[in-house]
Design an enzyme around this catalytic site. Sequence first.
Site, PDB file in Angstrom:
ATOM      1  N   ASP A  80       0.826  -1.203   0.000  1.00 13.56           N
ATOM      2  CA  ASP A  80       0.000   0.000   0.000  1.00 13.56           C
ATOM      3  C   ASP A  80       0.867   1.262   0.000  1.00 13.56           C
ATOM      4  O   ASP A  80       0.455   2.300  -0.524  1.00 13.56           O
ATOM      5  CB  ASP A  80      -0.925  -0.004   1.226  1.00 13.56           C
ATOM      6  CG  ASP A  80      -2.174   0.840   0.999  1.00 13.56           C
ATOM      7  OD1 ASP A  80      -2.676   0.856  -0.146  1.00 13.56           O
ATOM      8  OD2 ASP A  80      -2.640   1.480   1.956  1.00 13.56           O
TER       9      ASP A  80
ATOM     10  N   CYS B 274     -11.465   2.726  -5.603  1.00  8.10           N
ATOM     11  CA  CYS B 274     -10.581   2.783  -4.446  1.00  8.10           C
ATOM     12  C   CYS B 274     -11.064   3.827  -3.446  1.00  8.10           C
ATOM     13  O   CYS B 274     -11.363   3.513  -2.299  1.00  8.10           O
ATOM     14  CB  CYS B 274      -9.149   3.100  -4.888  1.00  8.10           C
ATOM     15  SG  CYS B 274      -8.044   3.267  -3.471  1.00  8.10           S
TER      16      CYS B 274
ATOM     17  N   TYR C 192     -13.221   2.317  -0.278  1.00  6.40           N
ATOM     18  CA  TYR C 192     -12.663   2.258   1.072  1.00  6.40           C
ATOM     19  C   TYR C 192     -13.594   2.952   2.070  1.00  6.40           C
ATOM     20  O   TYR C 192     -13.708   2.523   3.220  1.00  6.40           O
ATOM     21  CB  TYR C 192     -11.262   2.884   1.110  1.00  6.40           C
ATOM     22  CG  TYR C 192     -10.155   1.872   0.889  1.00  6.40           C
ATOM     23  CD1 TYR C 192     -10.156   1.054  -0.242  1.00  6.40           C
ATOM     24  CD2 TYR C 192      -9.124   1.708   1.805  1.00  6.40           C
ATOM     25  CE1 TYR C 192      -9.156   0.113  -0.452  1.00  6.40           C
ATOM     26  CE2 TYR C 192      -8.113   0.767   1.609  1.00  6.40           C
ATOM     27  CZ  TYR C 192      -8.134  -0.024   0.480  1.00  6.40           C
ATOM     28  OH  TYR C 192      -7.144  -0.964   0.281  1.00  6.40           O
TER      29      TYR C 192
ATOM     30  N   TYR D 157     -10.915   4.660   8.028  1.00  7.67           N
ATOM     31  CA  TYR D 157     -11.769   4.663   6.832  1.00  7.67           C
ATOM     32  C   TYR D 157     -13.251   4.798   7.166  1.00  7.67           C
ATOM     33  O   TYR D 157     -14.041   5.237   6.330  1.00  7.67           O
ATOM     34  CB  TYR D 157     -11.479   3.439   5.959  1.00  7.67           C
ATOM     35  CG  TYR D 157     -10.087   3.535   5.382  1.00  7.67           C
ATOM     36  CD1 TYR D 157      -9.797   4.495   4.407  1.00  7.67           C
ATOM     37  CD2 TYR D 157      -9.050   2.726   5.842  1.00  7.67           C
ATOM     38  CE1 TYR D 157      -8.518   4.627   3.893  1.00  7.67           C
ATOM     39  CE2 TYR D 157      -7.765   2.849   5.319  1.00  7.67           C
ATOM     40  CZ  TYR D 157      -7.505   3.806   4.353  1.00  7.67           C
ATOM     41  OH  TYR D 157      -6.242   3.939   3.856  1.00  7.67           O
TER      42      TYR D 157
ATOM     43  N   GLU E  57      -9.047  -4.125  -7.596  1.00  7.44           N
ATOM     44  CA  GLU E  57      -9.109  -4.028  -6.123  1.00  7.44           C
ATOM     45  C   GLU E  57      -9.237  -5.426  -5.513  1.00  7.44           C
ATOM     46  O   GLU E  57      -8.618  -5.733  -4.496  1.00  7.44           O
ATOM     47  CB  GLU E  57     -10.312  -3.183  -5.683  1.00  7.44           C
ATOM     48  CG  GLU E  57     -10.088  -1.688  -5.715  1.00  7.44           C
ATOM     49  CD  GLU E  57      -9.178  -1.195  -4.579  1.00  7.44           C
ATOM     50  OE1 GLU E  57      -8.743  -1.989  -3.734  1.00  7.44           O
ATOM     51  OE2 GLU E  57      -8.891   0.010  -4.576  1.00  7.44           O
TER      52      GLU E  57
END
Lengths: 231, 231, 231, 231
Positions: free
Chosen positions: D49, D140, D144, D171, D219
């Site tokens: 990440d 993304c 999230y 998140y 993803e």
Amino acid sequence: MDPASDSLFARLKATCAEDWAAYVDHGFVRQLADGSLPDACFRHYLAQDYLFLMHFSRAYALAVFKSERLEDMRQAAATLDALLNSEMSLHVAYCARWGLDEGQMAAVPEAEQNMAYTRFVLERGLSGDLLDLLAALAPCVVGYGEIGARLIEAPAARLDGNPYKDWIEVYGGAEYQEVAQGAVDQLDRVARQRIGEDPAASGRWQSLCTTFRSATRLEIGFWDMGLNPPD
Amino acid sequence: MDPASDSLFARLKATCAEDWAAYVDHGFVRQLADGSLPDACFRHYLAQDYLFLMHFSRAYALAVFKSERLEDMRQAAATLDALLNSEMSLHVAYCARWGLDEGQMAAVPEAEQNMAYTRFVLERGLSGDLLDLLAALAPCVVGYGEIGARLIEAPAARLDGNPYKDWIEVYGGAEYQEVAQGAVDQLDRVARQRIGEDPAASGRWQSLCTTFRSATRLEIGFWDMGLNPPD
Amino acid sequence: MDPASDSLFARLKATCAEDWAAYVDHGFVRQLADGSLPDACFRHYLAQDYLFLMHFSRAYALAVFKSERLEDMRQAAATLDALLNSEMSLHVAYCARWGLDEGQMAAVPEAEQNMAYTRFVLERGLSGDLLDLLAALAPCVVGYGEIGARLIEAPAARLDGNPYKDWIEVYGGAEYQEVAQGAVDQLDRVARQRIGEDPAASGRWQSLCTTFRSATRLEIGFWDMGLNPPD
Amino acid sequence: MDPASDSLFARLKATCAEDWAAYVDHGFVRQLADGSLPDACFRHYLAQDYLFLMHFSRAYALAVFKSERLEDMRQAAATLDALLNSEMSLHVAYCARWGLDEGQMAAVPEAEQNMAYTRFVLERGLSGDLLDLLAALAPCVVGYGEIGARLIEAPAARLDGNPYKDWIEVYGGAEYQEVAQGAVDQLDRVARQRIGEDPAASGRWQSLCTTFRSATRLEIGFWDMGLNPPD
């Protein structure tokens, strides 16, 4: 083909010899050579290669855009023309013999390994310069020449009755060998333009090696994909 | 040539009719038509046009890269090939008759108007999509067709003994008229892909008009440049 | 500011000394220095500079995209942030005092010299690499620092009552001098990454010089534009 | 977060509901939720990440470059600044607590799934326009937010003693929810600019859906990668 050992290509290859060997001597290649590759694997490879050729054509178009000299523009445009107007048509004709038609291939979902490779090359070309782009393209263009030459020099027995004989003869043949040598020469020429006489002594050597090695590993991933067709 | 009045091209043209008229009926064009254009102006134009063609080739390469369909890739690649491999060679041969050799032309400093135009088109293509790029290219490709058709339809007397007869016959000739019509059609086709049936009703209509008008004005600047050769 | 004479910036400047002098000692600059510049010229310059700043912001965004190292990404992003969030706001506030509001400026037609310069920089950045982009940006970023430093060191008398005092103090001030020095340093750092210790000995030296000189000439064109406001 | 059902985001999501579910309800996410995810998986995910965030920063820089309006430039630049200057620093601090230092993470080989995803987004942005880029970024950014909101609304018991509590709170927290909503709104705003009121009725609807679905699948590949750390 066997590029001069002081070519930029040969020097880049030497920095990732293990990855390179894993690419040009991959299980997929060995099974092509002895004809033992399952049909389903080859068909999967061919269908993904159709999508690959479209993106590789786009990469050569990008090389035309990024060229600073007419000579480089023309060489890249000639490759683009060959890809779009002969190689893709040959590919379509060839695939038809393996039971794949163009509509089917255009509709096949792009495999992740295919996306990883093609987008890496295109993005490298866009974020870097022409030399970065050519370094990302080289493992494919020149590597297929090396693979073709190896296989064609193997005992003739392997070609007789080998269902992949045509494939081997295309990449091992004189015409493709010339294309591969042209790519080696262009890499040297553009390196002189963009760096100078000794690229390996320059500040960007590591970056070029990383690009070349990444593309080589993505080729390995492409063969891996070929060996794992969807059910 | 006279594109159908409901083509995107015709609609874009209608939004900047005054600029368009100033471009296709520019003093430079009138003096080409009646043969009164000073040699020095035409030579200046030719030398800058050589550099222009290189950048326009790059713009068509960019169009290949930005295409989403094989059909669009092939049309743009055909134009790229025509530009790099016929038009530039013809240009060089033609220029030789006007006393300009290729080395001289490649060494001529690029005029500001030339930079403004070519870089505008390339940058528009890179920041926008294929439709933005085609809208920026259209005033040149299609406009030269319109100019050629107008001049060739003018009384024949003007062609006899006109030193610019060849130029007029190229752009007014059937081959170039087809190229221009192809560009009109591609603009419509890509507009359908990227917007839909009614581009003028869409949110990006103003943006397309601005691109088209800017390119038209930059064409005017290019003719202005032609009328003002360096001493 | 006075970059070390062995900086890449100083070496590039030395290759086009005449153009550089014509830029930093342009009539527009002299008239700013002694306060004789007509209001209309300055307002025309300010309005075009608003559009220029938008495109320069985009060029710094491009530099972030093209960076290979986090350090370079962060330096370019800091410049982008400064341009978009302070410099443009200051510019708008400053312009308001000269009777120009933001809506007016956004609606002003972009001058050809403005287009030529901004699109040249953006396109150079896209077709080349980060170093090409920084070489195209340097004449503006560092040149304004040099101009500011020169003017502020001129006899104080010229600043008293000079309507352009603020402008001079911004670019001659410590904060901007640091920005300019940062750009000089980044050019050296990225040249080491992309070429090596001696860029002038490399194959791309001519190409970098051409980029730098072109941008310098486009700066001259921008001042010329300032002296010729539309009626 | 729960975007209005007539937002472009909600409509795109509806076209690939099965892929979307496989992404937001992936095994990796479930194991984060109940705290059962092996340490090695989470560390592998964190290290990849870090590289992902660098390329996502570059994608937002590209969005600044591709914006036609100051408002869009500023929103993308704010995201870029947040990514480069807060999120990456937070990430580094957070990773330190999991025994990963920045030098290690920068040296980790980029996983193929990571390359496939990041290069796809960047290339889509370069070949298409701002809307194509935002459609590739949305799964993304917004996804999230959706995952975070789901997990935080799950029974509190799961958070107590959950080693991934911090991740979930970031998140699922108000600050990130606002970022996600901002991305939903920008997608709508840019769709109006680039297409019009009804994107789903336009010629490019299929192309946008393909981009969105491809990014969603990439993803899924990223989570798969997380579950398969190198030995």
